[in-house]
Design a protein around this motif. Structure first.
Motif, short mmCIF file in Angstrom:
data_model
loop_
_atom_site.label_atom_id
_atom_site.label_comp_id
_atom_site.label_asym_id
_atom_site.label_seq_id
_atom_site.Cartn_x
_atom_site.Cartn_y
_atom_site.Cartn_z
N MET A 244 87.71 46.42 44.81
CA MET A 244 86.38 45.95 43.74
C MET A 244 85.23 45.20 44.59
O MET A 244 84.11 45.39 44.48
N LEU B 260 81.65 41.04 39.24
CA LEU B 260 83.08 41.15 39.17
C LEU B 260 83.58 40.71 37.50
O LEU B 260 83.57 39.45 37.51
N LEU C 88 81.37 45.98 45.57
CA LEU C 88 80.15 45.07 44.88
C LEU C 88 78.90 45.06 45.72
O LEU C 88 78.84 45.04 46.88
N VAL D 155 81.22 45.60 38.36
CA VAL D 155 82.49 46.32 38.41
C VAL D 155 83.10 45.35 37.30
O VAL D 155 83.22 44.41 37.33
#
Length: 123
Positions: A29, A39, A33, A1
């Motif tokens: 977010m 991230l 994952l 992400v």
């Protein structure tokens, strides 16, 4: 992400609404994952035009929030070991993306995996 959330620098957005957006977005977010997922976040680091940068967008605050949310969501942040050959200072975090006229931005990178042997947290 990979995300570049709004900083609130060029808007009249109230800080409480923007803080809630950041908190909700970070949680979403991290939840999205995959195991061993990455991230990557772009954050404001310094304003070159005198605009206020909200505390909840600073890299130290965001790092702590990501670590806390990861723990709550049954994730663990993987800490990378040293590489061989060793990277030069140009390729070590924190990374920056800079515009001389507006903002200097920090780029944070987290790799997470699902914690094994721990029951899933209630969402």
């Amino acid at each position: 992400v990979v995300a570049d959330l709004p900083y609130g620098v060029n808007t009249e957005e109230e800080d409480i609404g923007l803080a809630e957006l950041w908190s909700d977005a970070l949680k979403a977010m991290i939840t999205a994952l995959m195991d061993d997922g990455d991230l990557v976040l772009c954050l404001p680091d310094r304003s070159n035009v005198g605009r206020r940068i909200f505390f909840f967008t600073h890299r130290i605050f965001v790092t702590q929030q990501v670590l806390s949310l990861a723990e709550q969501l049954g994730r663990e942040v993987i800490i990378h070991a040293d590489m061989v050959p060793r990277p030069t200072f140009l390729f070590r975090p924190p990374f920056y993306w800079e515009s001389g006229t507006a903002l200097r931005r920090s780029v944070l990178h987290f790799r997470m995996r699902i914690r094994r042997g721990v029951p899933s947290p209630k969402q």
